[in-house]
Design an enzyme around this catalytic site. Structure first.
Site, short mmCIF file in Angstrom:
data_model
loop_
_atom_site.label_atom_id
_atom_site.label_comp_id
_atom_site.label_asym_id
_atom_site.label_seq_id
_atom_site.Cartn_x
_atom_site.Cartn_y
_atom_site.Cartn_z
N GLY A 209 -6.90 6.85 -11.72
CA GLY A 209 -6.62 5.77 -10.77
C GLY A 209 -7.45 4.53 -11.02
N LYS B 296 -18.54 10.97 -12.76
CA LYS B 296 -19.06 12.33 -12.86
C LYS B 296 -18.73 13.05 -14.15
CE LYS B 296 -18.21 13.70 -8.16
NZ LYS B 296 -17.73 14.89 -7.51
N ARG C 92 4.45 2.73 -6.72
CA ARG C 92 5.00 4.08 -6.79
C ARG C 92 6.48 4.13 -6.43
NH1 ARG C 92 -0.32 7.14 -4.50
NH2 ARG C 92 -1.16 7.70 -6.53
P1 ADP Z 1 -10.73 7.38 -12.77
O1 ADP Z 1 -10.23 7.13 -11.36
O2 ADP Z 1 -10.18 6.36 -13.74
O3 ADP Z 1 -10.48 8.80 -13.20
P2 ADP Z 1 -13.39 7.99 -11.89
O4 ADP Z 1 -12.90 8.11 -10.50
O5 ADP Z 1 -13.84 9.18 -12.61
O6 ADP Z 1 -12.31 7.17 -12.78
O7 ADP Z 1 -14.65 6.98 -11.90
C1 ADP Z 1 -14.58 5.70 -11.37
C2 ADP Z 1 -15.85 5.31 -10.71
O8 ADP Z 1 -16.97 5.46 -11.56
C3 ADP Z 1 -15.83 3.84 -10.30
O9 ADP Z 1 -15.84 3.76 -8.90
C4 ADP Z 1 -17.08 3.26 -10.93
O10 ADP Z 1 -17.76 2.38 -10.07
C5 ADP Z 1 -17.92 4.50 -11.18
N1 ADP Z 1 -18.94 4.26 -12.22
C6 ADP Z 1 -18.73 3.94 -13.51
N2 ADP Z 1 -19.90 3.72 -14.14
C7 ADP Z 1 -20.87 3.89 -13.22
C8 ADP Z 1 -22.31 3.78 -13.25
N3 ADP Z 1 -22.96 3.47 -14.36
N4 ADP Z 1 -22.98 4.01 -12.09
C9 ADP Z 1 -22.32 4.33 -10.97
N5 ADP Z 1 -20.98 4.46 -10.88
C10 ADP Z 1 -20.27 4.23 -11.99
MG MG Z 2 -11.13 7.66 -9.42
#
Ligand code: ADP
Ligand code: MG
Length: 401
Positions: A358, A205, A39
């Site tokens: 992230g 989610k 950053r």
């Molecule tokens: P980003 O930070 O890229 O926006 P999110 O925070 O929405 O992504 O999601 C990331 C998390 O989703 C990770 O910690 C990953 O382990 C979890 N995840 C992805 N697929 C699954 C799954 N099938 N079951 C449980 N957790 C999952």
């Molecule tokens: Mg995340």
């Protein structure tokens, strides 16, 4: 860009002027030292632009969540030292957010100098978007630059009340280089994308990403869904998902979205399942209608990797938010890694590839393909809001072109 940027201010106008710059220097500190300095490096183009033009730069940033009180563990002091090494020039630090000590330090700034103020969130007025705190900062100078994209979805004193106050007083509030880049790729490119335009959503989610799903559905040719988010869609189709992570209260919504979008939504056709999520477990590839009651889904399967990969390679614009599986654990990494590689190949072929979030950014970094992407966003929440079509309060507060 509808908003003014650094280059809208004539070069000569920066000379000797005090410029208030909101940066995102919310870096991890380890034992009083800066850990990952991504950053800090991200803000260098803007800081160099100002220093080279003789501005007297005052940096504002938050760090962590001190809750409106001084917390020595979250001081920006170590950041000033690290920044000085990166910039190759002296950077001073004043351990106050606003007030007489800050005014005194600003008065001693010379041409091209940089001053770091203490963590804005040590002051309760920051998160309250307090006009009085904004007033105190605005008294220091009448040029404001916001380069803190990661904080742009918050209406805080340093991101919102301050630029508004600066403009009221006849000054100018512009987007820095990093902010401009983020707005260009996550905002403008996606408003008028080269087609086919493919979006990939994953992560944990559905609920946190409903607005993004809806906004993207109105614009994309295809929406690929993976991660735990797909499990909720499987449930809405009546499929067995065992003990997988799901959101029961989003099942109806998932069904509606599938009905609305028809074949434009593409779900995984198979998955990697295991007795539990862990480092040492053995994953099993299963068709999506062959998941057992006592299993959890941890990743998309090999056929889905092919299917999603082909969609990506045929696209002209791709935006990706949220990993395809629990990529932090080795048995469930392949889906996310394959997607990262597919994006890199598409990029090499001239496709515009944009990664936001992230965890997704960390995944492309880990796969060693981050530098082949057109743009990897530095903002998690802010990038998701922009994908959802929302106007970010900190962007709204900047001067119009
Ligand atoms: P980003 O930070 O890229 O926006 P999110 O925070 O929405 O992504 O999601 C990331 C998390 O989703 C990770 O910690 C990953 O382990 C979890 N995840 C992805 N697929 C699954 C799954 N099938 N079951 C449980 N957790 C999952
Ligand atoms: Mg995340």
């Amino acid at each position: 860009m509808r908003k003014k940027t650094l280059t809208d201010v004539p070069d000569g106008d920066w000379e000797q002027r005090v410029v208030l710059v909101r940066v995102d220097h919310n870096v991890p500190l380890e034992g009083g030292e800066v850990g990952d300095d991504t950053r800090l490096r991200g803000s260098l183009p803007t800081l160099e632009h100002l220093s080279e033009r003789g501005a007297r730069t005052v940096l504002l940033s938050h760090l962590g969540r001190p809750g409106g009180r001084t917390d020595p563990e979250l001081s920006l002091g170590p950041v000033a030292g690290h920044l000085s090494r990166l910039l190759g020039r002296g950077v001073t630090f004043v351990p106050e957010v606003a007030g007489a000590a800050v005014e005194e330090a600003v008065s001693r700034l010379g041409e091209g100098d940089v001053l770091v103020l203490e963590n804005t969130r040590f002051h309760p007025g920051e998160t309250a978007d307090d006009p009085q705190l904004a007033e105190a900062w605005a008294g220091l100078g009448d040029l404001y630059v916001n380069d803190a994209f990661g904080a742009a979805h918050r209406a805080h004193a340093s991101t919102h009340a301050l630029p508004l106050r600066v403009r009221e007083g006849g000054g100018v509030a512009v987007a820095g280089h990093l902010m401009e880049r983020e707005l260009r790729f996550l905002g403008e490119t996606l408003e008028d994308p080269d087609r086919p335009f493919v979006a990939v959503l994953g992560g944990a989610k559905v609920s946190g990403k409903i607005d993004a799903i809806r906004a993207l559905l109105s614009r994309v040719d295809r929406l690929l869904i993976g991660g735990a988010m797909a499990n909720t869609f499987f449930l809405s189709l009546g499929l067995e998902v065992g003990r997988s992570l799901v959101e029961e209260d989003c099942i109806d919504l998932a069904r509606e979205l599938l009905e609305e979008a028809g074949s434009r939504i593409l779900l995984p056709v198979d998955c990697i399942t295991a007795p539990e999520i862990g480092e040492g477990v053995e994953g099993r590839a299963a068709e999506r209608d062959r998941v057992r009651e006592d299993e959890v889904i941890g990743d998309v399967g090999p056929r889905t990797r092919e299917l999603f990969g082909a969609e990506i390679r045929a696209a002209r614009t791709v935006v990706w938010n949220g990993p395809m599986g629990v990529f932090e654990r080795r048995p469930f990494r392949a889906g996310t890694e394959a997607l990262a590689r597919a994006l890199a190949e598409a990029s090499d072929g001239g496709c515009t590839t944009i990664v936001g979030g992230g965890d997704s950014a960390a995944a492309v970094e880990e796969a060693g393909v981050a530098d082949r992407m057109t743009h990897v966003s530095t903002g998690g929440g802010a990038s998701l809001e922009l994908l959802s079509g929302a106007e970010l309060p900190a962007v709204a507060a900047l001067s119009e072109r």
